[in-house]
Scaffold this motif. Structure first.
Motif, mmCIF file in Angstrom:
data_model
loop_
_atom_site.group_PDB
_atom_site.id
_atom_site.type_symbol
_atom_site.label_atom_id
_atom_site.label_comp_id
_atom_site.label_asym_id
_atom_site.label_seq_id
_atom_site.Cartn_x
_atom_site.Cartn_y
_atom_site.Cartn_z
ATOM 1 N N SER A 107 -3.192 18.138 -35.274
ATOM 2 C CA SER A 107 -1.823 18.595 -35.877
ATOM 3 C C SER A 107 -1.783 17.965 -37.168
ATOM 4 O O SER A 107 -1.687 18.522 -38.436
ATOM 5 C CB SER A 107 -0.744 18.149 -35.156
ATOM 6 O OG SER A 107 0.582 18.593 -35.616
ATOM 7 N N LYS A 108 -2.160 16.481 -37.283
ATOM 8 C CA LYS A 108 -1.827 15.901 -38.827
ATOM 9 C C LYS A 108 -3.041 16.141 -39.575
ATOM 10 O O LYS A 108 -2.832 16.198 -40.872
ATOM 11 C CB LYS A 108 -1.703 14.293 -38.189
ATOM 12 C CG LYS A 108 -0.580 13.858 -37.669
ATOM 13 C CD LYS A 108 -0.795 12.279 -37.438
ATOM 14 C CE LYS A 108 0.547 11.861 -36.659
ATOM 15 N NZ LYS A 108 0.500 10.287 -36.773
ATOM 16 N N GLY A 109 -4.205 16.402 -39.098
ATOM 17 C CA GLY A 109 -5.371 16.744 -39.836
ATOM 18 C C GLY A 109 -5.468 18.158 -40.592
ATOM 19 O O GLY A 109 -5.755 18.286 -41.682
ATOM 20 N N SER A 110 -4.556 19.138 -39.967
ATOM 21 C CA SER A 110 -4.601 20.328 -40.282
ATOM 22 C C SER A 110 -3.112 20.514 -40.916
ATOM 23 O O SER A 110 -2.962 21.895 -41.215
ATOM 24 C CB SER A 110 -5.004 21.323 -39.426
ATOM 25 O OG SER A 110 -4.213 21.350 -38.356
ATOM 26 N N ILE A 114 -2.464 24.602 -41.342
ATOM 27 C CA ILE A 114 -1.915 25.586 -40.422
ATOM 28 C C ILE A 114 -0.654 24.771 -39.802
ATOM 29 O O ILE A 114 -0.750 23.348 -40.199
ATOM 30 C CB ILE A 114 -2.972 25.586 -39.075
ATOM 31 C CG1 ILE A 114 -3.364 24.296 -38.669
ATOM 32 C CG2 ILE A 114 -4.032 26.578 -39.770
ATOM 33 C CD1 ILE A 114 -4.044 24.569 -37.448
ATOM 34 N N THR A 115 0.362 25.488 -39.297
ATOM 35 C CA THR A 115 1.397 24.909 -38.787
ATOM 36 C C THR A 115 1.083 24.844 -37.145
ATOM 37 O O THR A 115 0.149 25.358 -36.547
ATOM 38 C CB THR A 115 2.568 25.682 -38.852
ATOM 39 O OG1 THR A 115 2.346 27.122 -38.700
ATOM 40 C CG2 THR A 115 3.079 25.487 -40.271
ATOM 41 N N THR A 116 1.802 24.003 -36.391
ATOM 42 C CA THR A 116 1.693 23.864 -34.982
ATOM 43 C C THR A 116 2.666 24.346 -34.285
ATOM 44 O O THR A 116 3.992 24.657 -34.632
ATOM 45 C CB THR A 116 1.369 22.258 -34.746
ATOM 46 O OG1 THR A 116 2.732 21.787 -35.132
ATOM 47 C CG2 THR A 116 0.258 21.829 -35.503
ATOM 48 N N ILE A 134 -12.925 17.816 -34.841
ATOM 49 C CA ILE A 134 -11.762 17.122 -34.957
ATOM 50 C C ILE A 134 -11.716 15.742 -36.046
ATOM 51 O O ILE A 134 -11.295 15.566 -36.920
ATOM 52 C CB ILE A 134 -11.270 16.598 -33.547
ATOM 53 C CG1 ILE A 134 -10.696 17.938 -32.993
ATOM 54 C CG2 ILE A 134 -9.680 15.798 -33.905
ATOM 55 C CD1 ILE A 134 -10.189 17.802 -31.477
ATOM 56 N N HIS A 135 -13.057 15.072 -35.466
ATOM 57 C CA HIS A 135 -13.186 13.825 -36.355
ATOM 58 C C HIS A 135 -13.546 14.256 -37.773
ATOM 59 O O HIS A 135 -13.012 13.455 -38.700
ATOM 60 C CB HIS A 135 -14.234 12.975 -35.732
ATOM 61 C CG HIS A 135 -14.599 11.678 -36.355
ATOM 62 N ND1 HIS A 135 -15.489 11.494 -37.302
ATOM 63 C CD2 HIS A 135 -13.918 10.471 -36.137
ATOM 64 C CE1 HIS A 135 -15.403 10.298 -37.758
ATOM 65 N NE2 HIS A 135 -14.569 9.542 -37.087
ATOM 66 N N SER A 136 -14.071 15.144 -37.946
ATOM 67 C CA SER A 136 -14.600 15.731 -39.246
ATOM 68 C C SER A 136 -13.431 16.122 -40.108
ATOM 69 O O SER A 136 -13.171 16.013 -41.336
ATOM 70 C CB SER A 136 -15.577 16.868 -39.472
ATOM 71 O OG SER A 136 -16.850 16.074 -38.656
ATOM 72 N N LEU A 137 -12.571 17.004 -39.365
ATOM 73 C CA LEU A 137 -11.226 17.365 -40.011
ATOM 74 C C LEU A 137 -10.187 16.346 -40.260
ATOM 75 O O LEU A 137 -9.771 16.483 -41.490
ATOM 76 C CB LEU A 137 -10.539 18.513 -38.864
ATOM 77 C CG LEU A 137 -9.312 19.064 -39.393
ATOM 78 C CD1 LEU A 137 -9.774 20.024 -40.381
ATOM 79 C CD2 LEU A 137 -8.605 19.683 -38.282
ATOM 80 N N ILE A 138 -10.090 15.332 -39.611
ATOM 81 C CA ILE A 138 -9.150 14.317 -40.118
ATOM 82 C C ILE A 138 -9.710 13.276 -41.040
ATOM 83 O O ILE A 138 -9.066 12.636 -41.908
ATOM 84 C CB ILE A 138 -8.560 13.358 -38.722
ATOM 85 C CG1 ILE A 138 -10.078 12.718 -38.010
ATOM 86 C CG2 ILE A 138 -8.001 14.519 -37.799
ATOM 87 C CD1 ILE A 138 -9.562 11.649 -36.952
ATOM 88 N N TYR A 269 8.600 20.648 -31.635
ATOM 89 C CA TYR A 269 9.850 21.393 -31.776
ATOM 90 C C TYR A 269 10.137 21.376 -33.055
ATOM 91 O O TYR A 269 10.707 22.542 -33.604
ATOM 92 C CB TYR A 269 10.863 20.669 -30.941
ATOM 93 C CG TYR A 269 10.707 20.354 -29.428
ATOM 94 C CD1 TYR A 269 10.880 21.720 -28.989
ATOM 95 C CD2 TYR A 269 10.441 19.303 -28.749
ATOM 96 C CE1 TYR A 269 10.693 21.508 -27.420
ATOM 97 C CE2 TYR A 269 10.333 19.467 -27.275
ATOM 98 C CZ TYR A 269 10.306 20.457 -26.659
ATOM 99 O OH TYR A 269 10.111 20.477 -25.125
ATOM 100 N N ASP A 270 9.801 20.366 -33.885
ATOM 101 C CA ASP A 270 10.067 20.525 -35.353
ATOM 102 C C ASP A 270 9.115 21.735 -35.992
ATOM 103 O O ASP A 270 9.612 22.311 -37.182
ATOM 104 C CB ASP A 270 9.999 19.149 -35.940
ATOM 105 C CG ASP A 270 10.954 18.087 -35.628
ATOM 106 O OD1 ASP A 270 12.035 18.612 -35.107
ATOM 107 O OD2 ASP A 270 10.801 16.930 -35.455
ATOM 108 N N ASP A 271 7.899 21.523 -35.568
ATOM 109 C CA ASP A 271 7.034 22.484 -36.173
ATOM 110 C C ASP A 271 7.279 24.129 -36.197
ATOM 111 O O ASP A 271 7.105 24.939 -36.849
ATOM 112 C CB ASP A 271 5.414 22.133 -35.790
ATOM 113 C CG ASP A 271 5.077 20.655 -36.363
ATOM 114 O OD1 ASP A 271 5.806 20.513 -37.272
ATOM 115 O OD2 ASP A 271 4.080 20.240 -35.917
ATOM 116 N N ILE A 272 7.703 24.216 -34.797
ATOM 117 C CA ILE A 272 8.092 25.592 -34.547
ATOM 118 C C ILE A 272 9.294 26.285 -35.623
ATOM 119 O O ILE A 272 9.090 27.098 -36.029
ATOM 120 C CB ILE A 272 8.757 25.958 -33.155
ATOM 121 C CG1 ILE A 272 7.656 25.664 -32.074
ATOM 122 C CG2 ILE A 272 9.448 27.206 -32.871
ATOM 123 C CD1 ILE A 272 8.042 25.544 -30.352
#
Length: 300
Positions: A107-110, A114-116, A134-138, A269-272
């Motif tokens: 979520s933090k890395g993308s 994108i939103t979550t 995931i490691h590569s993304l972050i 909840y915030d991301d929605i």
């Protein structure tokens, strides 16, 4: 073994070591905020704790490697929902804790791209790519490279493997069972319900079992893993610590009362709301003929 495979194993170990260190440090930072605990400022994992963290990440990766490419035309000699059937609930909680952590990192890395949202199937598809992805993304700092990496996940026809469902699935006989953990006055009787702890010296510590026992004390058999109310406990890596560390610091008393929602749950909840607002604003721009990169309050 072929050299390329050995090299791949070495690279994956490096990734899992980094993620293990990150998860343990993050959990320790959260625990340090609890004034009722007697914790030292710095964390040094014991050999058994380090083994538990690494083993959980490896088990998640193993599951994903086996099942993420499943299609109707392929077959596997055992069902994905039975893959963890012989594991006790505290070890399943370890894997769910790792999944929660990976989902938060994803979520933090993308977050720019994108939103979550809870039950977001796109995010679940990205989780299927495994720990290396995931490691590569972050680790990636470039927006364009990050976006290209995310897009690559949709180019491969992955199956519908769902690790969360595999971990939470229970025998039919347990679905209507109202016996709670606290009904087992004798801890030995409770432990006897599950496979014995592995014989390896580093796996015999009862810390994970005791942490799970106090956290699920009032819950029945059908609710012995993956409670939403325990998400903050999983953020604290509650089923990974040695018993001696937990008894010395007072962790068990803290774990007895589910504290609330984790950072991942709160972010959902915030991301929605943010995602819906983003869709609406970008839709308006698109209908007017606009295109390009958009960020909140910036239509330049």
């Amino acid at each position: 073994m072929p050299v390329p495979l050995l090299r791949r194993m070495g690279l994956i170990y490096g990734v899992i070591h980094d993620l293990t260190t990150d998860f343990a440090s993050s959990a320790w930072t959260c625990l340090l905020k609890n004034e009722e605990l007697e914790l030292a400022g710095s964390l040094v994992l014991s050999p058994s704790e380090y083994l538990r963290f690494c083993r959980a990440f490896y088990r998640v990766e193993l599951y994903l490697c086996l099942f993420r490419c499943r299609t109707r035309l392929t077959s596997v000699p055992f069902g994905e929902h039975h893959f963890f059937s012989n594991q006790p609930p505290w070890e399943k909680e370890q894997l769910i804790s790792v999944l929660d952590f990976l989902e938060l990192k994803l979520s933090k890395g993308s977050t720019i791209v994108i939103t979550t949202a809870e039950h977001n199937q796109f995010r679940q598809l990205l989780l299927l790519q495994g720990v290396d992805f995931i490691h590569s993304l972050i680790s990636e700092s470039s927006y364009d490279d990050k976006k290209a990496l995310l897009k690559s996940a949709f180019l491969v026809p992955y199956g519908q493997a769902n690790l969360y469902n595999a971990l939470i699935s229970r025998p039919e006989s347990d679905l209507n069972n109202i016996v709670t953990v606290s009904d087992y006055a004798d801890e030995d009787d409770l432990e006897a319900l599950f496979p014995p702890i592995e014989s390896h010296d580093q796996n015999t510590d009862k810390g994970p079992f005791e942490a799970w026992r106090v956290a699920f004390n009032r819950f029945s058999t059908c609710m012995w893993v993956m409670l939403t109310d325990n998400s903050e406990l999983r953020e604290w890596a509650y089923v990974f610590w040695d018993l001696d560390r937990m008894e010395t610091s007072g962790m068990l008393e803290l774990f007895e009362y589910a504290p609330g929602y984790s950072e991942l749950e709160l972010a959902c909840y915030d991301d929605i709301d943010e995602m819906r607002e983003s869709f609406e604003e970008r839709s308006k721009i698109w209908r007017k003929g606009g295109s390009g990169y958009w960020s909140k309050n910036d239509e330049s």
